[in-house]
Every structure is written in structure tokens, then in C-alpha cells.
Scaffold this active site. Structure first.
Site, PDB file in Angstrom:
ATOM      1  N   LYS A  54      56.906-110.690 -11.082  1.00 57.96           N
ATOM      2  CA  LYS A  54      57.777-110.084 -11.158  1.00 57.96           C
ATOM      3  C   LYS A  54      58.827-110.244 -10.890  1.00 57.96           C
ATOM      4  CE  LYS A  54      53.992-107.183  -7.943  1.00 57.96           C
ATOM      5  NZ  LYS A  54      53.814-106.924  -6.856  1.00 57.96           N
ATOM      6  N   GLN A  98      54.387-107.525  -0.424  1.00 57.93           N
ATOM      7  CA  GLN A  98      53.107-107.636  -1.310  1.00 57.93           C
ATOM      8  C   GLN A  98      51.731-107.338  -0.873  1.00 57.93           C
ATOM      9  OE1 GLN A  98      52.994-108.082  -4.869  1.00 57.93           O
ATOM     10  NE2 GLN A  98      50.794-108.048  -4.851  1.00 57.93           N
ATOM     11  N   ASP A 121      58.165 -99.759  -3.621  1.00 58.86           N
ATOM     12  CA  ASP A 121      56.617-100.148  -3.871  1.00 58.86           C
ATOM     13  C   ASP A 121      56.706 -98.047  -4.419  1.00 58.86           C
ATOM     14  OD1 ASP A 121      55.310-101.957  -5.392  1.00 58.86           O
ATOM     15  OD2 ASP A 121      54.906-102.345  -3.008  1.00 58.86           O
TER      16      ASP A 121
END
Ligand code: NDP
Length: 287
Positions: A54, A98, A121
Site C-alpha cells: 500500500k 491494518q 477503508d
């Protein structure tokens, strides 16, 4: 004849090139440099690989990224404080924590703590609610990536039967909502669904997001279907495979994503897309 392969890696590269162009021609001249901060808790090797990818992808398109690493012993309150600091930092457009997190940290509390406008997200209940009601908001990366693959491949969605295997909050449920928004007739299957194959065989579009290696056999696929395999499973020999038995399913399907190189790269491309969108909205510049 075998199915046509959906080259997610190539499509993701194309999307990233478009973002790079957008940044160079529109955002940078306007003084907007999108910023993503990733919080990584603990030493999970798979998480480390995902985060590294990422961060690398951010650099490739011109997004400023910052990685904050915390030990797996970090107190939940300390992580929440860190999120609150990032919520109020104007240089941070996107915040990503994460997953998975250590057991002593509540995933729900963390997801609630991120400001919805910075929630790239799209797991915050407000963003989930907006997805349900169809209001504009950030949308979750993996299902959004799946949708983009269907669009890029000109797969008709309206009026088609989409069957989704898996009902997680991060893939299955939002995938169903995105396809419903586009007027597919949607069926969601899960571990308690009897005779799974009888249902998956009805899917013009079949999305597998299960976490069980090669669960979906060729006999469970409708001839000509578009098959999207979200699963990423590591086999004992170290190789990766999806939730679909690729060798069998490709003989039946019309279109199919490989693993790796299918949905995975699209998830990252959509994270970059969401970060740019969050930055544009923060500057009142979103279309
Ligand atoms: P979860 O474990 O959260 O959910 C799995 C779902 O599959 C559950 O709804 C479960 O049902 C269902 N399920 C489990 N076994 C069966 C079965 N035998 N038959 C039918 N349904 C079953 O997983 P995620 O949604 O988080 O992830 C799914 C997969 O996708 C994993 O392999 C993961 O690594 C991968 N993934 C890939 C991403 C990418 O970028 N490509 C991003 C995110 C995930 P129930 O609810 O009844 O338990």
C-alpha cells in the site's frame, strides 16, 4: 473453451496511472497533496506485506504516505489517541488501521474512532449506513475493486443474478449492497447455506469471499458466468490460491479472476482512489 481471464493487475495499473495523471494535472497545481497514514499494530507477516504494498503504491501515484508502527502490546487507549490525533491533522486525508488487530483491541471501537471523512477503508458505521441508503460516501476497497473489474470488462449488472458467497462486513455484505445499487438481483450465501452449489449455479455474477481454498468447484459455476475470486489462501506448500477451483471453474465460466493478480491489486488501487477522493472532499474540490 476456457474463460477469458480478468487481468486485475493490469486494470489496477491503468487506474493508478489515471490517478497519477489526475494528481499531476489537477491536484498538485491546486496545492493539494493527498496524505494517507497507515497504522500497523504488531508483527503479523501478511499484514506487513500488505502495508508495504500500500505504501509503495502511494509513492507510485504521488500520494504522501506515513506508516506508524505500534507494538502488539500497545494499549487500546493509546491507539485510539493516535487515531484522534490523525483525525485533527489537516495533512492527513486518509487513515487506515491494518487488520487484524491483537485480541485486546476492539476492532469496532477502532472503526468508530476514525472520522468518517478520513475512513478510506469505509468501515465506519456512518459510511456503512450511507452504503445501505445509497448516499455518497467512501466505499469499501475490495468490493469497490470487484465492481470496477465488472465495469472494465463490460459485464452487465442490471437485472442479472449476482450470487455472493460470504457475508463478512468487509467483503460479502458491502459487495451485495454495491451490486444491489446497480440493480442486480442479489443472493448472499454463507456457512449455513444448504446445497451451496444449487445457488451458486444460478449466478450470472459469482463472487467468492470465503477464505476456504478452492471451495467453488467447476460444477458450482453457471456456464458463461463472471467469476470474481476474492479469496487469498496460503497452502501448506507456501503457494497462494483463491476460494475458487480455478482450473475447473475456468472451463465453465465466461470470465474469471486469477489468484494472485485478480481482485488483490484492485483493493490497493481503490485505497488510493479513496484517499484522493477524501483529499478532494476535504478541499471542497470533489466533483
Ligand atoms: P470472513 O472469515 O470474515 O468471512 C468468510 C465468510 O465465508 C463468512 O460469511 C462465512 O460464513 C463464509 N463461509 C465460510 N465457510 C463457508 C462455506 N463452507 N460455505 C459457504 N460460506 C462459507 O472472511 P473475509 O470476508 O474477511 O475474507 C474472505 C476471503 O477473502 C479470505 O480468503 C481473505 O483473505 C480474502 N480477502 C481478500 C482481499 C483482497 O484484497 N483480495 C481483501 C479481504 C479479504 P459465516 O458468516 O456463516 O461464518
Amino acid at each position: 473453451m476456457g474463460a477469458r481471464l480478468i487481468d486485475g493487475a493490469r486494470i489496477a495499473q491503468q487506474l493508478q496511472a489515471q490517478l497519477r495523471e489526475q494528481l499531476a494535472t489537477r491536484l498538485t497545481p491546486a496545492g493539494i497533496v493527498p496524505g494517507l497514514t497507515v497504522l500497523l499494530v504488531g508483527e503479523n507477516p501478511a499484514s506487513r506485506i500488505y502495508v508495504r504494498r500500500k505504501i509503495k503504491a502511494c509513492g507510485e501515484v504521488g500520494i504522501r504516505s506515513n506508516l506508524i508502527e505500534l507494538p502488539d502490546t500497545v494499549a487500546e487507549a493509546r491507539l485510539l489517541d493516535e487515531i484522534e490525533r490523525l483525525n485533527t491533522d489537516a495533512a492527513v486525508d486518509g487513515i487506515l488501521v491494518q487488520l487484524p488487530l491483537p485480541k485486546h483491541i476492539s476492532v469496532a471501537k477502532v472503526q468508530h474512532a476514525i472520522r468518517p471523512e478520513k475512513d478510506v477503508d469505509a468501515f465506519h458505521p456512518r459510511n456503512v449506513g450511507a452504503l445501505v441508503t445509497g448516499e455518497p460516501a467512501l466505499e469499501p476497497c475490495t468490493p469497490l475493486g470487484c465492481l470496477r473489474l465488472l465495469e472494465q470488462e463490460s459485464v452487465a449488472i442490471q437485472g442479472r443474478h449476482a450470487v455472493i458467497v460470504g457475508r463478512s462486513n468487509i467483503v460479502g455484505k458491502p459487495m451485495a449492497l454495491l451490486l444491489l445499487q446497480r440493480s442486480a438481483t442479489v443472493t448472499i450465501c454463507h456457512s449455513k447455506t444448504p446445497d451451496l452449489g444449487a445457488i451458486t449455479r444460478q449466478g450470472d455474477i459469482l463472487v467468492a469471499a470465503v477464505g476456504v481454498p478452492r471451495l467453488i468447484k467447476g460444477s458450482m459455476v453457471k456456464p458463461g458466468a463472471a467469476v470474481l475470486d476474492v479469496g487469498i489462501n496460503r497452502l501448506p506448500d507456501g503457494t497462494l490460491c483463491g476460494d475458487v477451483d480455478f482450473a475447473e471453474a475456468r472451463e465453465v465460466a465466461g470470465l474469471i479472476t486469477p489468484v494472485p493478480g485478480g481482485v488483490g491489486p484492485m483493493t490497493i488501487a481503490m485505497l488510493l482512489h479513496n484517499t484522493v477522493l477524501a483529499a478532494l472532499r476535504a478541499h471542497g474540490a470533489a466533483r
